[in-house]
Write a protein that holds these residues in place. Structure first.
Motif, PDB file in Angstrom:
ATOM      1  N   CYS A   1      -3.258  -0.517  -4.262  1.00  0.00           N
ATOM      2  CA  CYS A   1      -4.280  -1.692  -3.713  1.00  0.00           C
ATOM      3  C   CYS A   1      -5.039  -2.439  -3.937  1.00  0.00           C
TER       4      CYS A   1
ATOM      5  N   CYS B   1      -4.633   1.358   2.437  1.00  0.00           N
ATOM      6  CA  CYS B   1      -6.198   2.726   2.284  1.00  0.00           C
ATOM      7  C   CYS B   1      -7.379   1.543   1.785  1.00  0.00           C
ATOM      8  N   GLY B   2      -6.898   0.489   0.954  1.00  0.00           N
ATOM      9  CA  GLY B   2      -7.548  -0.313   0.341  1.00  0.00           C
ATOM     10  C   GLY B   2      -8.364   0.844  -1.340  1.00  0.00           C
ATOM     11  N   LYS B   3      -7.474   2.448  -1.455  1.00  0.00           N
ATOM     12  CA  LYS B   3      -8.009   3.379  -2.174  1.00  0.00           C
ATOM     13  C   LYS B   3      -6.574   3.621  -3.668  1.00  0.00           C
ATOM     14  N   CYS B   4      -5.374   3.327  -3.316  1.00  0.00           N
ATOM     15  CA  CYS B   4      -4.700   3.736  -3.027  1.00  0.00           C
ATOM     16  C   CYS B   4      -4.519   2.393  -5.331  1.00  0.00           C
TER      17      CYS B   4
ATOM     18  N   CYS C   1       0.519  -1.218  -0.038  1.00  0.00           N
ATOM     19  CA  CYS C   1       0.188  -0.045  -0.069  1.00  0.00           C
ATOM     20  C   CYS C   1       0.528   1.670  -0.092  1.00  0.00           C
ATOM     21  N   GLU C   2       0.348   2.120  -0.646  1.00  0.00           N
ATOM     22  CA  GLU C   2       1.013   3.655  -0.938  1.00  0.00           C
ATOM     23  C   GLU C   2       1.518   3.884   0.656  1.00  0.00           C
TER      24      GLU C   2
HETATM   25 ZN   LIG Z   1      -3.143   1.723  -0.481  1.00  0.00          ZN
END
Ligand SMILES: [Zn+2]
Length: 495
Positions: free
Chosen positions: A79, A73-76, A64-65
């Motif tokens: 992810c 984060c699940g958004k980068c 993850c970034e």
């Molecule tokens: Zn992430």
């Protein structure tokens, strides 16, 4: 939009959503937080318990970034791509279809290069036990001196087939089968999210049918929703999915309890015709007897009992018809048949023999209870009553020993002379022959050693002689005392 199956739609996207693998999750989270992530992991466990899911989550957490972090984060970009399974640096390999040494060589050649954009290059090898020996050897070289940017996550349903040399270079996590109640809770949650009405018994049956696998349970739920038209109710689930299994065994038990071996055998035959395997039948029978015993000993809320509320009540009702000792013996009988069946998939007679034996379980009567039933006769001798108190509460059986069903059955009445009336117990508990002339009390304290063998018998009696013996009040008393019935009457061989 194409329909996504529930198992995929509800695949956990972070560690908190993982079900039933608390220990593994906690350890992995701690390792990430403390920056102590090993370079190789071996995840073991049956199918559908979350091995691949956790492998992907670990990859996500590492790359993850905002990471490495136990809460990706699940958004980068990293992810999202890892989630979708198309990240360049997270390489998923199916061990079952890439078993050769060449596959592993190209993996090794590839592993040398730095990840294209993430922190780590992560290899997830599923069903790793399927690799060939030479492939394992090639893999071993990389595992011995892994580049700092490489992580391996191996998953297997069969850890014993993974060589020790691989084991010793991995941190191993054993994933447990997820308990039915936890899966059922999860199914309820999914139904709520999907706005689907479902009753808890139906979900429990589906969860149990998943046999420890969240994924399998979700797949069955998917099926149930489709066939029942959106409302998941117990009756329709049982009918639509052909999961009438539990019902079958309640009926088999009814037949056994009624000592109706023919009916039990017919039901066994019907089960085989329905595609049930012999071993599967015995497994279910074993489960059923176990449930009966659990309910008998610990009541409706018995720990470890895997049943819906309705089934619990039925178990309780059915268990009342059996003595605890009968259930214990039944478990032993079925367990023994199941054990002997291993490696003999076609051994139908073993199961049939077990059913016949189960239909003639001996009636155990505690000596203390038997003497109590005898009432005034035993009380007639004060010393007998005193002796009784000291005696261990041994068991007497009036029925034939279950492993000797071919011998003449229950109470054997020997010799027309009332002085010689004898009751032969099962080998499980010995009681000396009850001398009718001595007030029907045991001559010696009962013990739990093997029973003495009855004297040799011969010469069938005439029916007139038998009738006379049947009418003898002392014989009547003994039959009543032991709830026995006369199967055979012979004259004793003169000694
Ligand atoms: Zn992430």
């Amino acid at each position: 939009m194409a329909y996504t199956v529930l198992a995929r739609r509800y695949r956990p996207q972070n560690f908190d959503e993982v079900i039933g693998q608390d220990a593994v999750v906690r350890t992995l989270r701690n390792a990430i937080s403390a920056d102590r992530v090993a370079h190789a992991y071996l995840f073991t466990g049956t199918r559908g318990v979350g091995k691949t899911t956790l492998a992907r989550l670990l990859a996500k957490a590492l790359n993850c970034e905002k990471g490495p972090t136990p809460d990706p984060c699940g958004k980068c970009d990293s992810c999202r791509r890892t989630q979708d399974g198309d990240d360049l640096d997270v390489i998923e390999i199916d061990g079952a279809s890439n078993t050769g040494v060449d596959d592993v060589r190209s993996l090794r050649a590839n592993a040398i290069y730095a990840p294209s954009r993430s922190r780590f290059k992560i290899y997830i090898i599923d069903e790793v036990h399927m690799l060939s020996n030479s492939a394992f050897n090639a893999l071993l070289k990389t595992l011995e001196e892994p580049p700092a940017h490489v992580k391996f996550i191996f998953a297997t349903t069969d850890p014993q087939k993974v060589p020790a040399t691989i084991h010793s270079r991995c941190q191993r996590f054993d994933f447990r089968s997820v308990p039915t109640l936890i899966i059922a809770d999860h199914l309820a949650h999914v139904c709520k999210m999907e706005k689907i009405k479902a009753d808890s018994d139906a979900l429990h049956v589906i969860a149990r049918e998943g046999r420890g696998s969240v994924r399998d349970a979700l797949t069955i739920l998917d099926q149930a929703i489709t066939v029942t038209g959106g409302e998941v109710r117990l009756a329709s689930v049982l009918e639509a999915l052909g999961l009438a299994g539990a019902e079958r065994y309640f009926l088999v038990l009814d037949a056994l309890q009624a000592r109706d071996a023919a009916k039990a055998l017919a039901m066994f035959d019907a089960a085989l015709n329905d595609g049930v395997e012999v071993g599967e039948f015995l497994d279910h029978l074993l489960d059923h007897f176990r449930s009966l015993l659990l309910v008998k000993l610990a009541g409706l809320e018995a720990p470890g009992l895997d049943a819906t509320a309705e089934e619990r009540a039925r178990f309780q009702k059915q268990s009342a018809a059996f003595a605890g000792d009968q259930l214990t013996l039944a478990l032993e009988l079925v367990g023994e048949a199941r054990y002997r069946l291993r490696g003999l998939p076609g051994a139908r007679p073993l199961a049939e023999l077990a059913l016949i034996q189960l239909a003639s379980l001996p009636d155990f009567v505690a000596i203390g209870e038997a003497l109590k039933r005898l009432g005034p006769v035993a009380a007639g001798s004060p010393s007998a009553a005193a002796d009784e108190k000291k005696k261990p509460d041994a068991l007497v059986s009036s029925a034939a020993p279950p492993h000797a069903v071919e011998t003449a059955g229950e109470t054997e009445i020997v010799d027309p002379g009332p002085e010689d009336v004898a009751v032969y117990p099962s080998p499980l508990g010995e009681v000396a022959p009850l001398g009718a002339g001595e007030g029907l009390r045991p001559k010696t304290a009962p013990t739990l050693t093997n029973a003495s063998v009855p004297a040799p018998l011969e010469k069938p009696m005439t029916s007139a002689e038998q009738d006379e013996l049947r009418r003898d009040p002392k014989v009547q008393k003994i039959l009543k005392l032991f709830d026995g019935r006369i199967v055979d009457m012979r004259r004793r061989q003169p000694s």
